[in-house]
Scaffold this motif. Sequence first.
Motif, PDB file in Angstrom:
ATOM      1  N   ARG A  98     -21.098  69.698   8.738  1.00  0.00           N
ATOM      2  CA  ARG A  98     -20.982  69.441   7.296  1.00  0.00           C
ATOM      3  C   ARG A  98     -19.713  70.049   6.709  1.00  0.00           C
ATOM      4  NH1 ARG A  98     -25.706  71.002   2.858  1.00  0.00           N
ATOM      5  NH2 ARG A  98     -24.542  70.431   0.987  1.00  0.00           N
ATOM      6  N   TRP A  99     -19.338  71.244   7.178  1.00  0.00           N
ATOM      7  CA  TRP A  99     -18.222  71.969   6.576  1.00  0.00           C
ATOM      8  C   TRP A  99     -17.031  72.092   7.524  1.00  0.00           C
ATOM      9  CZ3 TRP A  99     -18.406  72.597   1.569  1.00  0.00           C
ATOM     10  CH2 TRP A  99     -19.657  72.685   0.938  1.00  0.00           C
ATOM     11  N   HIS A 100     -16.940  71.193   8.497  1.00  0.00           N
ATOM     12  CA  HIS A 100     -15.927  71.328   9.544  1.00  0.00           C
ATOM     13  C   HIS A 100     -14.507  71.460   8.981  1.00  0.00           C
ATOM     14  CE1 HIS A 100     -13.777  70.758  13.296  1.00  0.00           C
ATOM     15  NE2 HIS A 100     -13.093  69.774  12.723  1.00  0.00           N
ATOM     16  N   ALA A 119     -20.732  88.662   7.573  1.00  0.00           N
ATOM     17  CA  ALA A 119     -21.179  87.309   7.223  1.00  0.00           C
ATOM     18  C   ALA A 119     -20.447  86.300   8.109  1.00  0.00           C
ATOM     19  CB  ALA A 119     -20.983  87.016   5.741  1.00  0.00           C
ATOM     20  N   CYS A 120     -20.610  86.480   9.402  1.00  0.00           N
ATOM     21  CA  CYS A 120     -19.836  85.723  10.398  1.00  0.00           C
ATOM     22  C   CYS A 120     -20.288  84.288  10.554  1.00  0.00           C
ATOM     23  CB  CYS A 120     -19.896  86.433  11.743  1.00  0.00           C
ATOM     24  SG  CYS A 120     -21.555  86.496  12.474  1.00  0.00           S
ATOM     25  N   GLY A 121     -21.472  83.938  10.050  1.00  0.00           N
ATOM     26  CA  GLY A 121     -21.941  82.567  10.161  1.00  0.00           C
ATOM     27  C   GLY A 121     -22.112  82.123  11.603  1.00  0.00           C
ATOM     28  N   THR A 122     -21.531  80.974  11.927  1.00  0.00           N
ATOM     29  CA  THR A 122     -21.709  80.387  13.260  1.00  0.00           C
ATOM     30  C   THR A 122     -20.620  80.804  14.247  1.00  0.00           C
ATOM     31  OG1 THR A 122     -20.506  78.386  12.628  1.00  0.00           O
ATOM     32  CG2 THR A 122     -22.912  78.381  12.302  1.00  0.00           C
ATOM     33  N   GLY A 123     -19.825  81.814  13.913  1.00  0.00           N
ATOM     34  CA  GLY A 123     -18.885  82.369  14.870  1.00  0.00           C
ATOM     35  C   GLY A 123     -17.570  81.633  15.018  1.00  0.00           C
ATOM     36  N   GLU A 124     -17.193  80.847  14.016  1.00  0.00           N
ATOM     37  CA  GLU A 124     -15.952  80.089  14.134  1.00  0.00           C
ATOM     38  C   GLU A 124     -14.712  80.982  14.105  1.00  0.00           C
ATOM     39  OE1 GLU A 124     -15.137  76.560  14.531  1.00  0.00           O
ATOM     40  OE2 GLU A 124     -17.087  76.917  15.444  1.00  0.00           O
ATOM     41  N   PHE A 125     -14.729  82.050  13.308  1.00  0.00           N
ATOM     42  CA  PHE A 125     -13.566  82.939  13.290  1.00  0.00           C
ATOM     43  C   PHE A 125     -13.435  83.670  14.624  1.00  0.00           C
ATOM     44  CE2 PHE A 125     -11.093  86.733  11.984  1.00  0.00           C
ATOM     45  CZ  PHE A 125      -9.955  86.067  11.538  1.00  0.00           C
ATOM     46  N   GLU A 126     -14.555  83.988  15.223  1.00  0.00           N
ATOM     47  CA  GLU A 126     -14.538  84.611  16.541  1.00  0.00           C
ATOM     48  C   GLU A 126     -13.835  83.705  17.554  1.00  0.00           C
ATOM     49  OE1 GLU A 126     -17.146  86.967  14.217  1.00  0.00           O
ATOM     50  OE2 GLU A 126     -16.954  84.812  14.389  1.00  0.00           O
TER      51      GLU A 126
END
Length: 207
Positions: A20-22, A48-55
Motif C-alpha cells: 500500500r505504501w511502497h 517504530a521500525c515497522g516492516t524493516g524497510e530501513f534495515e
Amino acid sequence: MSEKKVRAQYEQLAPIYDLRWHKYITNTLTFLYNWEQIDLQSTVLDVACGTGEFELLLLDKNPTQRITGVDISEKMLDIARNKCQDYPNVEFYKASANSLPFANHSFDVVVCANAFHYFEKPLVALSEIKRVVKPNGKLIILDWSKDFLVCRICDWMLQIFDPAHQQCYTQKELHQLLISADFKINRAAKVRFGAIWGLMVVTALPY
C-alpha cells in the motif's frame, strides 16, 4: 491509550502495508538514508521500525551493520524479522518508544522515521532515546511537517477521523521538543514528496 489504538491499526495493516505504501516508503527512507550517512561501524536503533524497510536499506550497503528495531506491532515485526532472517547482526523487539528495553548509552545512532506524529508522549519518548544514545551519538527524525498546508489539513482531518493519530508538528515545534529533551539541533531541512507529502528531517545531538 493511544498506543493500543496504534497497535491495533498496524496489526490490521501489516499484511498490506508494504504494498500500500511502497512508493512513499521507498522515497522517504531513501531520502533519510542519503540525508545522514551512517558510519559502517555504528550501532543503530530504529524506533517504530515497522516492516524493516530501513534495515534493508542499511544492510544493502553494509551487510554487517549492527541494527536493532523496535515497534509496538508484533505483526509488523514478524514481517521485518522475515526480511532480515539471514542477518544475525539484526534484532527486533516489541517495545514502546516510551520504555526502551536497553541499557544507557547503547547506540551510536537512533532513527525514527514517519512515526513521531503517533507518539502520545513525545517528550517521554525523546527522553528514552536520549538515555539509550551514546554521548557522542545522534538522533535522526523524519516526519510530516505542519509547515506545509496539505499536511496541516491532513493533520486536522486525522485528529478527527483517525483515533491512532496524535498530532503533527511544525519544524519549530519539533526543534523545541528536542531542545526540551536536552538535544541540540545539528542540521535540519524540509522536503516535499509529490503534491501531498511535506516532511521535515532533523539530526540532533545529545548534550
